[in-house]
Motif scaffolding. Structure first.
Motif, PDB file in Angstrom:
ATOM      1  N   THR D 219       0.808  -1.219   0.000  1.00 46.47           N
ATOM      2  CA  THR D 219       0.000   0.000   0.000  1.00 46.47           C
ATOM      3  C   THR D 219       0.843   1.271   0.000  1.00 46.47           C
ATOM      4  O   THR D 219       0.300   2.359  -0.163  1.00 46.47           O
ATOM      5  CB  THR D 219      -0.856   0.068   1.292  1.00 46.47           C
ATOM      6  N   LEU D 220       2.144   1.134   0.188  1.00 48.28           N
ATOM      7  CA  LEU D 220       2.948   2.310   0.519  1.00 48.28           C
ATOM      8  C   LEU D 220       3.351   3.169  -0.673  1.00 48.28           C
ATOM      9  O   LEU D 220       3.163   4.380  -0.662  1.00 48.28           O
ATOM     10  CB  LEU D 220       4.204   1.878   1.272  1.00 48.28           C
ATOM     11  N   MET D 221       3.946   2.542  -1.677  1.00 51.25           N
ATOM     12  CA  MET D 221       4.495   3.285  -2.811  1.00 51.25           C
ATOM     13  C   MET D 221       4.488   2.403  -4.052  1.00 51.25           C
ATOM     14  O   MET D 221       4.496   1.183  -3.946  1.00 51.25           O
ATOM     15  CB  MET D 221       5.970   3.671  -2.541  1.00 51.25           C
ATOM     16  N   HIS D 222       4.524   3.044  -5.197  1.00 53.65           N
ATOM     17  CA  HIS D 222       4.852   2.359  -6.445  1.00 53.65           C
ATOM     18  C   HIS D 222       6.368   2.308  -6.576  1.00 53.65           C
ATOM     19  O   HIS D 222       7.082   3.109  -5.975  1.00 53.65           O
ATOM     20  CB  HIS D 222       4.365   3.146  -7.664  1.00 53.65           C
ATOM     21  N   MET D 223       6.829   1.426  -7.437  1.00 51.59           N
ATOM     22  CA  MET D 223       8.253   1.423  -7.736  1.00 51.59           C
ATOM     23  C   MET D 223       8.438   1.279  -9.243  1.00 51.59           C
ATOM     24  O   MET D 223       7.709   0.528  -9.893  1.00 51.59           O
ATOM     25  CB  MET D 223       8.908   0.268  -7.004  1.00 51.59           C
ATOM     26  N   THR D 260      10.733   0.480   0.005  1.00 47.02           N
ATOM     27  CA  THR D 260       9.745   1.560   0.027  1.00 47.02           C
ATOM     28  C   THR D 260       9.303   1.822   1.464  1.00 47.02           C
ATOM     29  O   THR D 260       8.987   2.954   1.830  1.00 47.02           O
ATOM     30  CB  THR D 260       8.519   1.208  -0.826  1.00 47.02           C
ATOM     31  N   ALA D 261       9.309   0.775   2.288  1.00 52.74           N
ATOM     32  CA  ALA D 261       8.909   0.942   3.684  1.00 52.74           C
ATOM     33  C   ALA D 261       9.890   1.848   4.422  1.00 52.74           C
ATOM     34  O   ALA D 261       9.490   2.689   5.233  1.00 52.74           O
ATOM     35  CB  ALA D 261       8.817  -0.422   4.360  1.00 52.74           C
ATOM     36  N   TYR D 275       2.904  11.622   6.422  1.00 56.49           N
ATOM     37  CA  TYR D 275       4.136  11.033   5.852  1.00 56.49           C
ATOM     38  C   TYR D 275       4.271  11.221   4.349  1.00 56.49           C
ATOM     39  O   TYR D 275       4.900  10.422   3.661  1.00 56.49           O
ATOM     40  CB  TYR D 275       4.372   9.580   6.292  1.00 56.49           C
ATOM     41  N   ASP D 276       3.730  12.305   3.833  1.00 51.95           N
ATOM     42  CA  ASP D 276       3.798  12.524   2.389  1.00 51.95           C
ATOM     43  C   ASP D 276       5.221  12.771   1.913  1.00 51.95           C
ATOM     44  O   ASP D 276       5.953  13.585   2.469  1.00 51.95           O
ATOM     45  CB  ASP D 276       2.924  13.732   2.006  1.00 51.95           C
ATOM     46  N   HIS D 301       5.592   8.016  -4.126  1.00 45.54           N
ATOM     47  CA  HIS D 301       4.521   8.040  -3.129  1.00 45.54           C
ATOM     48  C   HIS D 301       3.228   8.469  -3.804  1.00 45.54           C
ATOM     49  O   HIS D 301       2.967   9.661  -4.004  1.00 45.54           O
ATOM     50  CB  HIS D 301       4.859   8.971  -1.962  1.00 45.54           C
ATOM     51  N   GLU D 303       0.196   8.809  -3.131  1.00 45.39           N
ATOM     52  CA  GLU D 303      -0.808   9.708  -2.550  1.00 45.39           C
ATOM     53  C   GLU D 303      -0.420  11.176  -2.655  1.00 45.39           C
ATOM     54  O   GLU D 303      -1.269  12.045  -2.486  1.00 45.39           O
ATOM     55  CB  GLU D 303      -1.015   9.371  -1.065  1.00 45.39           C
TER      56      GLU D 303
END
Ligand SMILES: NC(=O)c1ccc[n+]([C@@H]2O[C@H](COP(=O)([O-])OP(=O)(O)OC[C@H]3O[C@@H](n4cnc5c(N)ncnc54)[C@H](O)[C@@H]3O)[C@@H](O)[C@H]2O)c1
Ligand SMILES: NC(=O)c1ccc[n+]([C@@H]2O[C@H](COP(=O)([O-])OP(=O)(O)OC[C@H]3O[C@@H](n4cnc5c(N)ncnc54)[C@H](O)[C@@H]3O)[C@@H](O)[C@H]2O)c1
Ligand SMILES: NC(=O)c1ccc[n+]([C@@H]2O[C@H](COP(=O)([O-])OP(=O)(O)OC[C@H]3O[C@@H](n4cnc5c(N)ncnc54)[C@H](O)[C@@H]3O)[C@@H](O)[C@H]2O)c1
Ligand SMILES: NC(=O)c1ccc[n+]([C@@H]2O[C@H](COP(=O)([O-])OP(=O)(O)OC[C@H]3O[C@@H](n4cnc5c(N)ncnc54)[C@H](O)[C@@H]3O)[C@@H](O)[C@H]2O)c1
Lengths: 339, 339, 339, 339
Positions: D219-223, D260-261, D275-276, D301, D303
């Motif tokens: 859920t955190l980020m794309h890569m 990404t975490a 945390y943007d 990120h 979002e």
């Protein structure tokens, strides 16, 4: 040979079909599909006669080169019983059709108790459902609860049941559903509806069972933490009773079976088709009795624990075998269960 | 009958044992375990002779009531070949023992290429490994890359390969390893070591293959996104060549095989033992050729794709069959592969 | 101004440092790190004086261009108190050093209760720990249980507590730990050690609390399902008491706070640093009283609920404020808690 | 002071609102919501004027005691511009309303390129969008690709771009969407639509960019794994150019930012609201140039990376600042970006 039509060939339907095919006293009349996907193709390759569940979709199968015999209406009258394995809520709508065609039908746990004559668990309500027309085989979670409560009830009297259900978020092949990261109280109200669902099978637990449930990001199995106040028992009694109860096995964390993932690995190593573990797995180490209260943890393979129940339910509704233990034994043997 | 000893009965070892047992020209001499866990118990129930990999641990098995024949040193001299399936890094240390006991040995992909005489993939290096003593069957990812590159190379010349590996974080029964939520560049340097690993099998790709890899929170399969510049080809050529290449199948997202999870469901429905999909699965829809560059996506069942390779490797090293395609066919037939 | 040294600047340590820095009556003397990673760099950028926890590693920080003041031995004597936030088990080993340097110290929940004089929760044992030298702030789970039991205990007498802990597998930034897919009974024995841990804070619950715990693939929060038999109470009483208890908030699933993920989203939207929710969140809908038994579900932000407890613990041990409620209020206000 | 109305106060909308509020030359006229949930409550607490996006739902807010000013139709005429942050597909339908009310509008990346006059990325198309009425800020992934390609394009000529997108399955607070365990080729056809989306911003890449995408359980980020053939460059050139390009930072796996975490942990430690990380994070170790081809990996990120773009887009469309770099700098400074 009793003729069984399986309406809805998904997670539950395809397993019911295979289980019926393994029995000596029943046969698969046909299976229905709504979409010409790989499951449809494999059903035909297995030799099941395929029917379109939704008549107007029949051409879609033909376009894909998947052999299709007709629609459900071409076959339903030949059936001695329909096992409805459609998604939750659809089964109830299908009841009208079954009644119109005067065919007996089994619904699954996604349907509500109120639409059927009674609710089936082989250990608890085989006799009650004997000869009936419209019966629901209760959900995977309720089936798991009923089995362990049967074992406990066999050696003591149950005063109060508290159970927490840690539920898998989605079946393994369902990549649409979450959660990916989070715990969902589902429902957020306490107690949850799982208690009343158990009561639909075991009326004497009315007012005595309190359940709660959360959903977590896993696909493999549900897990139950169970606390049962009794009038008096011992750990040994409980272990012995579990030993005698069909379709419950004990597993040992210490021998490496220390997660639901390891239990699935065990089922894979056993050579189980689709790694199905139709038996409930109780952790040996978890079984404890303190102040006459039984504590234990068990894992439920949601995709498969209800399958042998469906087979027994057929026998009960069609009055094929009058002793529940005999039916259970026939089913278990044909399916190769451990016990 | 060639006698095969499997040293290390974990994810790979137990599958190699079962695959050897299925062949007509070889047999399982024994398997070794380090711990008396459920896998050890099941090995004995299957009829494999069990030996302690670490001699001083033998009594642990006896304490648990698991029948154990002795230690690895009681059996190693009888072996025609050892398939070492110990965790990455251990195999290299075991080489000394194999050499001392003058027994041929296969190492797995967790070992480095430098410790062995050559690196095995049935399609590419069967002949090179023929009669050799110490050979490595390359990793699951490298095996997958070698197969698809064989298919492409069969119809055109490869100019440059770019491949991105989206790797499963842990095997399904390993609940200790993450990530739970996150993507890990592994390695964070580019290109990754997977390219050179392919070159260990296909030396002509030296300087022509660039790989990168990330690890993601899934247990089921790896996935590869592959881009191969060629001297010229067409989509039809590639599809036809894949069709002819053993151990690669195509799957259709449109027919519901639209994720690694669905592919595993397919393997479960096929009735595969442990849901193993020894074949690489290429998404039909993904295959494309633009400006002579082949694009495609494939899924790799990490636990099982190397198993038939191990069987062929035994035949090659022991000079049992001199035609690679014949060995592949024998293996595939015995194991029931789709192709 | 009381001088606080934070030994171990990880998940807990960095939060304790920031919380200390927010208080008017204490200051951060320094923080220690073992590795020159991004956390070390950010600590310096924040203005914290950095010391090497392991003296021989000091040069590593210098090589990386991270300003380092010295080693822990250069600063420990200046400290009024050390908050030890090293990984579980290390704190216990550090006790010898703290005793040698005659400095008071707080250990965290990863240590065992037996090594300290008493166990801290602001609501329950502030007075008991007053002026003491070596105290443990109990774990995130135990802190959560203590808070809700305080609320319940304030309006009724507790007869028996049953609690099921559904634990996060790893903290969000820890990608090494699993499980990725599976539920782990941890421990597989019942009852779990969490009950005795609560008793270390609330001795009167000895023999009255039964806990069990599973670990699931999520990183965000733990979740507790709590069942408390009482001598008599009502839902309204419980809600009112929760309302009055510091550091517990109620959330409404119906307003969208229907998972641990949504609660974290709420903390993000509140603008909380690192999205910390130091307060326990109880689902309003879940609160129920049946037959004098309180049922509810609560979510625990494992990374942050113990932080305000550490601050109060400092005040108690250093005899800075003698009324627990006053310390709690000071801490909450400085940290901007909701209540 | 330019008046900005935010239509749709979800993941993107609430961030756009906060970012607008931080600028000196614009203000939040109001925000619209469809449901009276916790986000609505917090919007009011923040001081935003709340309007019902769907007029007939206005009473729902009042029932819940959430202060609501009216419906969107009560405010739209006062707006200088609407930033539409409704779910993908809805924005397009809203265009009619915006045109009817003669108000400029920004759509988001969930809409198709064809419905707007042009597509916005601050670095590439600020000038092209200057003074226009209906503009789309491209998606999080496209924004990330545009930024890094700008950096590369600044020091060399791009010959061909290959990019693989490893996408997060759902945003962190969305527990309904999967996958829980599996990798989903999405789309399963190659190349994916992400290439053409980049071309909508950078027309000169037409025919030169080939993308593919998979979705994974995070859920955190794309890569992104990025491979760019150029007419000639060096690793140092690329690093230097990234250094100079706004809204891209480099991170070092070796310093602990190895997933990404960990990058999100970094953003949390920076004290970023929610945390943007509005900046794209490129792994330093991953940057490499081989045969004039640039290789690198970057994390997005999802979002938040488009938020500063929305601000610049407002300035461009309303002709508030004519130099893109000046607008970027203003936005970055007001939002506290690293660069
Ligand atoms: N999967 C489980 O874990 C599980 C466990 C126990 C009970 N159940 C219950 O079993 C039932 C079936 O669940 P499932 O998991 O197999 O679902 P599923 O989605 O895997 O399968 C349902 C099948 O029914 C088909 N279908 C849909 N509409 C239909 C219609 N109108 N007529 C005929 N077929 C139709 C679908 O195409 C699909 O093949 C539900 O009541 C469910 O609650 C499921
Ligand atoms: N699992 C995969 O996805 C996969 C795929 C391809 C190749 N491989 C490679 O295969 C090898 C084995 O991997 P695995 O996944 O089966 O590991 P595993 O951990 O599942 O099994 C290893 C087994 O070796 C045993 N063992 C440990 N030390 C031993 C010793 N000194 N002597 C004998 N046995 C010992 C362990 O008890 C275990 O049973 C590794 O080189 C690995 O890299 C693994
Ligand atoms: N993370 C949680 O969820 C949580 C919650 C409550 C309590 N705790 C407890 O707090 C303590 C710290 O846990 P954490 O999660 O912050 O761990 P962590 O791993 O995030 O941080 C520990 C820090 O200590 C450092 N360290 C390691 N060895 C050291 C040594 N010898 N001297 C000084 N520093 C050393 C590490 O480099 C790291 O920075 C543990 O007792 C843990 O059980 C953790
Ligand atoms: N979340 C991301 O990762 C991300 C990144 C970049 C771009 N986008 C794009 O931004 C847009 C918004 O996405 P999001 O993630 O913020 O979605 P979201 O679901 O979080 O928020 C959408 C909001 O719009 C509201 N809404 C629904 N229908 C509406 C209507 N008719 N009128 C007004 N409001 C309505 C919803 O209640 C919700 O609050 C989409 O186009 C999406 O593709 C999203």
């Amino acid at each position: 040979m009793v003729k069984v039509l399986i309406n809805g060939y998904g997670s539950i339907g395809k397993r019911v079909a295979d289980a019926v095919a393994m029995q000596k006293d029943m046969e698969v009349l046909g299976v229905t599909k709504t979409k010409p996907d790989f499951e449809a193709r494999l059903a035909v390759e297995k030799g099941y006669k395929l029917y379109a569940a939704i008549p107007e979709r029949k051409p879609l199968f033909e376009e894909k080169g998947i052999e299709i015999e007709g629609t459900i209406f071409d076959v339903i009258e030949e059936a001695d019983i329909v096992v409805d394995c459609t998604p939750g809520g659809v089964g109830k709508d299908n009841l009208k059709m079954y009644k119109e065609y005067k065919v007996k039908a089994i619904l699954q746990g996604g349907e509500k108790a109120q639409y059927v004559e009674d609710n089936f668990n082989a250990l608890w309500s085989y006799d009650r459902c004997y000869g009936k027309d419209y019966i629901r085989v209760v959900s995977c979670n309720t089936t798991g609860l009923c089995r362990i409560l049967y074992a406990i009830n066999s050696v003591t009297d149950i005063v109060k049941v508290r159970a927490v259900l840690v539920r898998r978020g989605a079946d393994p092949n369902d990549v649409k559903k979450g959660p990916i990261n989070g715990i969902v109280p589902n429902p957020p109200t306490l107690p949850s509806h799982h208690g009343p669902d158990v009561v639909s099978v075991i009326p004497e637990l009315e007012g005595k069972i309190f359940t709660s449930a959360v959903v977590v990001p896993t696909t493999l199995m549900h897990m139950h933490i169970i606390m049962v106040e009794t009038t008096g028992t011992t750990r040994d009694n409980i272990i012995e009773s579990i030993e005698k109860t069909p379709r419950i096995i004990t597993v040992s964390a210490e021998e490496g079976l220390n997660s639901t993932a390891a239990i699935i690995e065990f089922a894979r190593d056993l050579g189980r088709m689709r790694y199905d573990l139709n038996e409930i797995a109780v952790w040996e180490e978890s079984i404890n009795v303190v102040d006459n209260e039984v504590f234990l943890m068990q894992a439920i393979h949601q995709e498969s624990d209800v399958i042998p129940e469906n087979i027994d339910c057929i026998r009960s509704m069609l009055e094929m075998v009058d002793d529940k233990m005999k039916s259970i034994e026939m089913t278990n043997k044909a399916m190769g269960l451990l016990k």
